[in-house]
Write a protein that holds these residues in place. Sequence first.
Motif, PDB file in Angstrom:
ATOM      1  N   LEU A   1      -1.940  -1.535  -3.690  1.00 45.37           N
ATOM      2  CA  LEU A   1      -3.020  -2.321  -4.281  1.00 45.37           C
ATOM      3  C   LEU A   1      -2.532  -3.759  -4.288  1.00 45.37           C
ATOM      4  CD1 LEU A   1      -5.745  -2.529  -5.764  1.00 45.37           C
ATOM      5  CD2 LEU A   1      -4.493  -2.186  -7.885  1.00 45.37           C
ATOM      6  N   GLY A   2      -3.057  -4.571  -3.388  1.00 42.16           N
ATOM      7  CA  GLY A   2      -2.530  -5.919  -3.239  1.00 42.16           C
ATOM      8  C   GLY A   2      -1.068  -5.835  -2.837  1.00 42.16           C
ATOM      9  N   HIS A   3      -0.205  -6.553  -3.560  1.00 38.43           N
ATOM     10  CA  HIS A   3       1.225  -6.505  -3.245  1.00 38.43           C
ATOM     11  C   HIS A   3       1.963  -5.399  -4.009  1.00 38.43           C
ATOM     12  CE1 HIS A   3       1.227  -9.035  -6.888  1.00 38.43           C
ATOM     13  NE2 HIS A   3       2.460  -8.606  -7.068  1.00 38.43           N
ATOM     14  N   HIS A   4       1.226  -4.618  -4.774  1.00 39.93           N
ATOM     15  CA  HIS A   4       1.826  -3.558  -5.579  1.00 39.93           C
ATOM     16  C   HIS A   4       1.879  -2.228  -4.832  1.00 39.93           C
ATOM     17  CE1 HIS A   4       1.841  -5.853  -9.307  1.00 39.93           C
ATOM     18  NE2 HIS A   4       0.623  -6.276  -8.972  1.00 39.93           N
ATOM     19  N   GLU A   5       3.012  -1.560  -4.942  1.00 34.58           N
ATOM     20  CA  GLU A   5       3.105  -0.164  -4.532  1.00 34.58           C
ATOM     21  C   GLU A   5       2.915   0.645  -5.801  1.00 34.58           C
ATOM     22  OE1 GLU A   5       6.545   0.885  -2.249  1.00 34.58           O
ATOM     23  OE2 GLU A   5       6.440  -0.980  -1.109  1.00 34.58           O
TER      24      GLU A   5
ATOM     25  N   PRO B   1       4.077   1.999 -11.317  1.00 30.38           N
ATOM     26  CA  PRO B   1       4.604   1.393 -12.529  1.00 30.38           C
ATOM     27  C   PRO B   1       3.539   0.565 -13.249  1.00 30.38           C
ATOM     28  CG  PRO B   1       5.287   0.096 -10.644  1.00 30.38           C
ATOM     29  CD  PRO B   1       4.508   1.285 -10.110  1.00 30.38           C
ATOM     30  N   LEU B   2       3.904   0.062 -14.413  1.00 32.34           N
ATOM     31  CA  LEU B   2       2.953  -0.666 -15.251  1.00 32.34           C
ATOM     32  C   LEU B   2       2.280  -1.840 -14.535  1.00 32.34           C
ATOM     33  CD1 LEU B   2       1.555  -1.002 -17.977  1.00 32.34           C
ATOM     34  CD2 LEU B   2       3.544  -2.328 -18.746  1.00 32.34           C
ATOM     35  N   PRO B   3       2.994  -2.676 -13.776  1.00 31.97           N
ATOM     36  CA  PRO B   3       2.283  -3.760 -13.084  1.00 31.97           C
ATOM     37  C   PRO B   3       1.201  -3.247 -12.128  1.00 31.97           C
ATOM     38  CG  PRO B   3       4.616  -4.236 -13.152  1.00 31.97           C
ATOM     39  CD  PRO B   3       4.454  -2.815 -13.629  1.00 31.97           C
ATOM     40  N   ALA B   4       1.448  -2.140 -11.475  1.00 26.72           N
ATOM     41  CA  ALA B   4       0.428  -1.565 -10.588  1.00 26.72           C
ATOM     42  C   ALA B   4      -0.744  -1.027 -11.397  1.00 26.72           C
ATOM     43  CB  ALA B   4       1.037  -0.464  -9.721  1.00 26.72           C
ATOM     44  N   LEU B   5      -0.452  -0.427 -12.544  1.00 23.42           N
ATOM     45  CA  LEU B   5      -1.518   0.095 -13.402  1.00 23.42           C
ATOM     46  C   LEU B   5      -2.413  -1.029 -13.911  1.00 23.42           C
ATOM     47  CD1 LEU B   5      -2.793   2.508 -14.918  1.00 23.42           C
ATOM     48  CD2 LEU B   5      -1.175   2.045 -16.766  1.00 23.42           C
TER      49      LEU B   5
ATOM     50  N   ALA C   1      -2.793  -3.973 -12.518  1.00 24.35           N
ATOM     51  CA  ALA C   1      -3.512  -4.510 -11.346  1.00 24.35           C
ATOM     52  C   ALA C   1      -4.698  -3.613 -11.012  1.00 24.35           C
ATOM     53  CB  ALA C   1      -2.562  -4.638 -10.153  1.00 24.35           C
ATOM     54  N   LEU C   2      -4.507  -2.307 -11.150  1.00 22.45           N
ATOM     55  CA  LEU C   2      -5.621  -1.385 -10.913  1.00 22.45           C
ATOM     56  C   LEU C   2      -6.729  -1.609 -11.934  1.00 22.45           C
ATOM     57  CD1 LEU C   2      -6.584   0.981  -9.137  1.00 22.45           C
ATOM     58  CD2 LEU C   2      -5.523   2.510 -10.797  1.00 22.45           C
ATOM     59  N   MET C   3      -6.343  -1.831 -13.183  1.00 22.68           N
ATOM     60  CA  MET C   3      -7.337  -2.123 -14.226  1.00 22.68           C
ATOM     61  C   MET C   3      -8.114  -3.393 -13.872  1.00 22.68           C
ATOM     62  SD  MET C   3      -6.654  -3.066 -18.218  1.00 22.68           S
ATOM     63  CE  MET C   3      -6.659  -1.486 -18.998  1.00 22.68           C
ATOM     64  N   ALA C   4      -7.401  -4.401 -13.378  1.00 19.97           N
ATOM     65  CA  ALA C   4      -8.040  -5.672 -13.019  1.00 19.97           C
ATOM     66  C   ALA C   4      -8.976  -5.510 -11.823  1.00 19.97           C
ATOM     67  CB  ALA C   4      -6.977  -6.734 -12.731  1.00 19.97           C
ATOM     68  N   ALA C   5      -8.730  -4.517 -10.984  1.00 19.55           N
ATOM     69  CA  ALA C   5      -9.610  -4.266  -9.840  1.00 19.55           C
ATOM     70  C   ALA C   5     -10.778  -3.361 -10.220  1.00 19.55           C
ATOM     71  CB  ALA C   5      -8.814  -3.641  -8.694  1.00 19.55           C
TER      72      ALA C   5
ATOM     73  N   ASP D   1       3.039  -8.260 -14.385  1.00 18.15           N
ATOM     74  CA  ASP D   1       3.660  -8.561 -13.100  1.00 18.15           C
ATOM     75  C   ASP D   1       4.797  -9.567 -13.280  1.00 18.15           C
ATOM     76  OD1 ASP D   1       3.758  -8.176 -10.257  1.00 18.15           O
ATOM     77  OD2 ASP D   1       2.788 -10.124 -10.004  1.00 18.15           O
ATOM     78  N   LEU D   2       4.544 -10.610 -14.046  1.00 19.86           N
ATOM     79  CA  LEU D   2       5.573 -11.616 -14.315  1.00 19.86           C
ATOM     80  C   LEU D   2       6.769 -11.001 -15.039  1.00 19.86           C
ATOM     81  CD1 LEU D   2       6.407 -14.630 -14.301  1.00 19.86           C
ATOM     82  CD2 LEU D   2       5.309 -14.804 -16.550  1.00 19.86           C
TER      83      LEU D   2
END
Length: 163
Positions: free
Chosen positions: A80-84, A108-112, A114-118, A148-149
Amino acid sequence: MNATTQRYREAGEAKDIDALMSTLAPTVIFRSPLSARAGFAGHAQVRRLFSVALGALRDLRYHADVGDDRTRMLAATARLGHHELEEAALVRLGDDGLIEEVTMWIRPLPALTALMAALGPGLARAAGRPALAAFVGASVRPLAFMTDLGDRTLVPLVTPESG
């Protein structure tokens, strides 16, 4: 291996919504990894969710399908974007062999986040609510940015060095 979950996996990887929906009972329940309040029930709601999710994800590949005739655990990777991301889904099948319930976990949490944001804005747009899509997007983007940060800058500071 279960024939229904094999068809589910193949349809997901191919982004074939009709084939995916053919594996689901009409009364299917999807339990979200994002919120206990975000549940989806029935073909119409789950179709909308899967359409938005598969539109956002790429390179979805299932690598595990274990269990018995009634309960299966599926594991997959995607981008998802740059996230695996990795997903695990607990799938319960009915007497007719169709999937009655899907409970999903994402890491992981950043991917989760990012998924919420999508998904949040995507679901609002799919429901014909563009103003809500803009509001949801503006609300969840800071959370996705912060996780992500933190993953890129703070986690390395507290993770033991290998050596």
